[in-house]
Structures are given as C-alpha cells and as structure tokens.
Scaffold this motif. Structure first.
Motif, short mmCIF file in Angstrom:
data_model
loop_
_atom_site.label_atom_id
_atom_site.label_comp_id
_atom_site.label_asym_id
_atom_site.label_seq_id
_atom_site.Cartn_x
_atom_site.Cartn_y
_atom_site.Cartn_z
N ARG A 21 -3.08 -42.18 -22.73
CA ARG A 21 -3.12 -43.59 -23.13
C ARG A 21 -1.87 -44.35 -22.68
O ARG A 21 -1.96 -45.47 -22.16
N ILE A 22 -0.70 -43.73 -22.85
CA ILE A 22 0.54 -44.41 -22.46
C ILE A 22 0.62 -44.55 -20.95
O ILE A 22 1.01 -45.61 -20.42
N ALA A 23 0.25 -43.49 -20.23
CA ALA A 23 0.30 -43.54 -18.77
C ALA A 23 -0.60 -44.64 -18.23
O ALA A 23 -0.24 -45.36 -17.29
N ALA A 24 -1.77 -44.80 -18.84
CA ALA A 24 -2.73 -45.79 -18.35
C ALA A 24 -2.42 -47.19 -18.83
O ALA A 24 -2.36 -48.14 -18.03
N SER A 25 -2.21 -47.35 -20.15
CA SER A 25 -2.09 -48.70 -20.71
C SER A 25 -0.73 -49.33 -20.48
O SER A 25 -0.62 -50.54 -20.24
N GLN A 26 0.34 -48.53 -20.57
CA GLN A 26 1.68 -49.09 -20.44
C GLN A 26 2.26 -48.99 -19.04
O GLN A 26 3.12 -49.78 -18.67
N HIS A 27 1.78 -48.01 -18.27
CA HIS A 27 2.39 -47.79 -16.96
C HIS A 27 1.42 -47.94 -15.79
O HIS A 27 1.80 -47.72 -14.64
N GLY A 28 0.17 -48.33 -16.07
CA GLY A 28 -0.77 -48.65 -15.01
C GLY A 28 -1.28 -47.50 -14.18
O GLY A 28 -1.81 -47.71 -13.08
N ALA A 29 -1.17 -46.28 -14.67
CA ALA A 29 -1.64 -45.12 -13.91
C ALA A 29 -3.16 -45.01 -14.00
O ALA A 29 -3.79 -45.44 -14.96
N GLY A 107 -8.40 -47.73 -20.39
CA GLY A 107 -8.97 -47.54 -19.06
C GLY A 107 -9.02 -46.10 -18.59
O GLY A 107 -9.16 -45.83 -17.39
N VAL A 108 -8.91 -45.16 -19.52
CA VAL A 108 -8.95 -43.74 -19.17
C VAL A 108 -10.40 -43.29 -19.00
O VAL A 108 -11.26 -43.59 -19.84
N ASP A 109 -10.70 -42.58 -17.91
CA ASP A 109 -12.03 -41.98 -17.72
C ASP A 109 -12.11 -40.70 -18.56
O ASP A 109 -11.28 -39.79 -18.40
N ILE A 110 -13.11 -40.62 -19.42
CA ILE A 110 -13.25 -39.48 -20.32
C ILE A 110 -14.39 -38.59 -19.86
O ILE A 110 -15.50 -39.07 -19.60
N HIS A 111 -14.12 -37.31 -19.74
CA HIS A 111 -15.14 -36.32 -19.39
C HIS A 111 -15.32 -35.39 -20.59
O HIS A 111 -14.41 -34.62 -20.92
N HIS A 112 -16.48 -35.44 -21.22
CA HIS A 112 -16.72 -34.63 -22.41
C HIS A 112 -17.22 -33.24 -22.00
O HIS A 112 -18.37 -32.86 -22.27
N GLN A 113 -16.37 -32.50 -21.37
CA GLN A 113 -16.70 -31.15 -20.92
C GLN A 113 -15.43 -30.39 -20.58
O GLN A 113 -14.36 -30.99 -20.44
N ARG A 114 -15.57 -29.11 -20.42
CA ARG A 114 -14.43 -28.26 -20.11
C ARG A 114 -13.97 -28.49 -18.67
O ARG A 114 -14.78 -28.76 -17.78
N ALA A 115 -12.68 -28.37 -18.45
CA ALA A 115 -12.12 -28.48 -17.10
C ALA A 115 -11.25 -27.26 -16.82
O ALA A 115 -10.56 -26.76 -17.72
N PHE A 321 6.52 -37.43 -21.42
CA PHE A 321 6.01 -37.10 -20.09
C PHE A 321 5.50 -38.35 -19.38
O PHE A 321 5.82 -38.60 -18.21
N ALA A 322 4.71 -39.17 -20.08
CA ALA A 322 4.15 -40.37 -19.46
C ALA A 322 5.24 -41.35 -19.06
O ALA A 322 5.21 -41.94 -17.97
N ASP A 323 6.24 -41.54 -19.93
CA ASP A 323 7.34 -42.45 -19.60
C ASP A 323 8.15 -41.94 -18.41
O ASP A 323 8.60 -42.72 -17.57
N THR A 324 8.34 -40.63 -18.35
CA THR A 324 9.13 -40.04 -17.27
C THR A 324 8.42 -40.14 -15.93
O THR A 324 9.00 -40.56 -14.93
N MET A 325 7.14 -39.77 -15.90
CA MET A 325 6.41 -39.69 -14.64
C MET A 325 5.92 -41.03 -14.13
O MET A 325 5.86 -41.27 -12.93
N PHE A 326 5.57 -41.93 -15.05
CA PHE A 326 4.92 -43.17 -14.62
C PHE A 326 5.64 -44.43 -15.08
O PHE A 326 5.27 -45.52 -14.64
#
Length: 466
Positions: A21-29, A107-115, A321-326
């Motif tokens: 959520r932070i990576a997408a909403s606050q940092h535009g990833a 704006g996160v794409d959610i996949h309801h399955q195992r990865a 992590f989100a703040d650091t990377m994005f």
C-alpha cells in the motif's frame, strides 16, 4: 529490462499489505500482491484480533464474580459459543474488507492465489501465470509447528480454535509460550476444564523470571491444571476424544487437545531455492537490516525472517522497506527495544527491553521492583499480586527494561516503551509526578533498589563468601 511491476509482494498479512500500500499510494510504484488465503494474515484472521476478542469474552465470569464482591446481585447465564463465533467471523470479514479496500484504493493488483518464485525477478501464480517484477517482497509469515510425536495429527492447532462447532468439555493445551498461556486462559474462562502441559518448570521462556513465576501461579489460581516438567509422548484416538500419554507414564483422556508448541517460517514450497535465497536453520529467510536477502532483488519482512515475530514489527519492516526502495527515504527498523504483552487474565504480563537475567550478563544493574495486591481486586477479595519492575544500569542510570504484571499491563507498557526508547534514566522516572490512585504510579514511586546484580556484585559476593 521491462517488468510487469516495480514490486510483487507474496503474502497478504500485515507486513505485506503495508509494504504494498505504501509503495503504491505514497511512492507511485506499480505493485501486485498475491495471497493464497484471506487478506489480513495471521494477526487479523487467525491470531491477534480474534484471540483478543475471545479474551474479552472469557473475562465475563471473573467480572461477574467481582461485581458480586462490589455489592451487585448478578448471576452468569450460559455462554453461547455459536452466537459469539458468528459475530466473531462477521468482524473478521469486516476487517478483511478494509485490508482489501485499502489495497484497491492504492492501485495494487491483487491475486487471490498462491505465488511461487521462479527466479530473482519472476513469480508464478497457482494458475500458471508468470509475472515479473523489479523487486520481490516475501511476507508469507509463519505457521504453527506440530511436535512430531505419534498421533499429533489428532490435535488442533491455534487456527482451529476459531472454527470449533462447540467448546470441548475437557481440553489439554500443549506448550508454554504466548499462545498456550493465552488460550489456556480463554478456554478456562469460557467454561472448559483446562489442563496446560509444558516441558519446563515455568511458562513463557524468554520473559523476566519473576514475571514467569507470577503468570504460572496465576494460571493455577484461575483453575487451569498445570502439568509442568513433563513431556507429551503421544496422542491416540479414544472414542470421541483423544488420549494423551505423558513422559512420566501417565495418560489422560480429553475431549480435545490443542498444540501450541511454536511456529515456523512458512517457506516450504515457496521456490526460494530457485532464486538462490539463503535460508537459516529453522527455514527462515536470512536478511540484512534493510530486509534484503542474499539475492539483491528479493526482500523479506515479518515472521518469515524470524527476527522479532510480532505484527507491529512486520508492519514497521514493510513500511521501512517501501520508503527505502521507492520513497528515497532509506530507513530500517531497530529491533532492540520492542514492547510485547501476553494477554492472560486477570493480569497481563508486559515487557520492554532487557530482562533482569539478560541485563545481569551485560553489566552491573540495580533492580527496582514492587509486588502488591491492586486496590480493585484486593477489595473484591483476590489474593493475586501485581508487579512493576525496572532494570537500571548502575553506570549510565538508563532504564534497560520494564516489566509489568497487572490488569491492562499491555496498555501501560506502550507508554513505558516510549520513555525507554528515548533513553530515559531512573531519575527521569523519579521526576515524574504520580497519577494517584493508579497501579501505574508504582513505576515512578520506587525509590530504593530491591537488589543489585552483575559481574562486580557477583565478584564481591564470591569474595565475601570466601
């Protein structure tokens, strides 16, 4: 190289959802998240939240008994487990919806399955779809561990308690940690004839010993049968129940057995070996202070790293992590001072910083402690004692640890953690005016140490004894 996403998160628990959520909403990833079960993870769906609601439910008999002591003429009715369970699951679905709504809004794409991980930049979903990402974050958490004894498949794990059709009349809880102590408290409070068995002499290994003694005594006082210093050897089907055989040769029949013998990182069949990610002895993903694994593009947060296995820590790690990377804001989580609480009843055990035993090994200390019967329960006739305890460095005067055993101790330790995190000294606590009459005022009114410890004091005692 072009990727489908900037970040792909595997795991929809508290840490993974926060990072996404932070990576997408606050940092535009550009972010995707895969979760094989329900969004919210262990804490929201099968851990902290439902457990705390069950704790609240289990308090009613004690509250009624205390009300009588205060002059109220009240009687307890029958506990309606199906009605409570239905309302509990309704609340968990509401919280899951909030988690999903937050991700969708971000704006996160959610996949309801195992990865599973295919390589350092590729994940494969359960339907066979491949997705690529510049960075992969593993946040799959942990799972309950079974002890590996014959018949352990006959027992429940903590996840199962929220799904029971009815409460067991007689139940055995196996273990001595957070989960075992809390669920023994819950089951006893809800009217089950409860036994707790643990291979040690005290519950809650790793906590301050004085607090462990108090919790062990309290479990006995509320009516939990304690079988300590004994190992569970095997489980066998016995009619509609389960027969437990112990290391001392005895056996007992129970309507149900619940295993609370620890948790392990959920890294099995995750595919981390495909990317060359290093694992530790317990299967945990090894990371550095930035939550980066041995593969530069793959990171991990939360219980899967087996650092400090608490939900607020996973959330902080995911956010950092989100703040650091994005977000161009490098930061990491300090795991040294993290408060925690064990929600037993009527008193909780809460702690932050070093235990007395840990502090003694590091240097010379003073111990300030008070044990007493709290005013509210004393008036009602309870013999249970509360405890407040500060561990102080003799040289720097800094408070190294705080331990509280009392009603709502978790609420108090949160505020003590702020002071200790800021480096407060014993004199800072002394300068604070007490709020009276409260239990918390004991933290600022203890003037004289009850004992001293550490290398110098041990040497002096040895010299005097010689």
């Amino acid at each position: 190289m072009s990727f489908d996403y900037d970040l792909f998160v595997i795991g929809g628990g508290s840490g993974g959802v926060r990072a996404a959520r932070i990576a997408a909403s606050q940092h535009g990833a550009r972010v995707a998240l895969a979760e094989e079960s329900r969004l919210g993870g262990t804490c929201v769906i099968r851990g902290c939240v439902p457990k705390k609601l069950m704790i609240f439910a289990s308090e009613a008999p004690h509250a009624i008994e205390e009300a009588r002591a205060y002059g109220w003429q009240v009687e307890a009715g029958r506990f309606d487990w199906p009605a409570f369970r239905a309302k509990l699951h309704e609340e968990l679905s509401r919280l899951e919806g909030i988690y999903q709504g937050g991700l969708v809004t971000a704006g996160v794409d959610i996949h309801h399955q195992r990865a599973r991980i295919r390589d350092p930049h590729t994940v494969q979903l359960a339907d066979g779809t491949l997705k690529t990402a510049a960075h992969i974050l593993i946040a799959v958490g942990g799972r309950p561990t079974r002890p590996g004894i014959p018949g352990d498949e006959l027992a429940m794990i903590s996840d199962d308690l929220f799904e029971m059709d009815s409460l067991p009349g007689r139940v055995l809880v196996v273990g001595g940690g957070f989960i075992a102590c809390e669920f023994a408290t819950i089951l006893k409070g809800l009217g089950c004839d409860t036994t707790l068995t643990h291979r040690g002499d005290l519950v809650l290994r790793g906590f301050d010993r004085q607090g462990r003694e108090l919790v062990t005594h309290q479990l006995e006082q509320i009516g939990v049968t304690m079988r300590l210093d004994v190992q569970l050897q095997r489980l066998d089907r016995d009619g509609g129940g389960v027969r437990a055989t112990f290391g001392d040769g005895t056996s007992e029949r129970y309507d149900a057995v619940m295993l609370a013998t620890g948790r392990h990182p959920y890294t099995g069949d995750l595919g981390v070996e495909n990317a060359g990610v290093s694992l530790g002895r317990r299967g945990e993903i090894v990371v550095d202070k930035w939550s980066q694994t041995s593969v530069p593009s793959i990171f991990a947060v939360g219980d899967v790293t087996d650092r400090v296995n608490l939900t607020p820590v996973a959330i902080r790690e995911g956010h950092a992590f989100a703040d650091t990377m994005f977000g161009n804001h490098p930061r990491h989580v300090d795991h040294a001072i993290v408060a925690s609480a064990v929600y037993t009843r009527p008193h909780e055990l809460a702690s932050v910083g070093l235990t007395e035993e840990e502090a003694e090994e590091k240097g010379d200390i003073e111990v300030y402690a008070a044990t007493f019967r709290p005013m509210r329960s004393l008036f009602a006739g309870s013999q249970l004692k509360a405890m407040t305890k500060l561990i102080v460095c003799e040289q720097t005067r800094k408070v190294l640890g705080c331990h509280i055993f009392a009603p709502e101790a978790g609420e108090m330790i949160q505020l003590a953690a702020v002071a200790i995190g800021m480096g407060a000294t014993k004199e800072d606590f002394d300068l604070t005016v007490a709020v009276h009459p409260t239990l918390a005022e004991e933290l600022v009114t203890m003037r004289m140490p009850v004992r001293r410890g550490g290398p110098s004091h041990r040497a002096a005692a040895d010299e005097q004894a010689a």
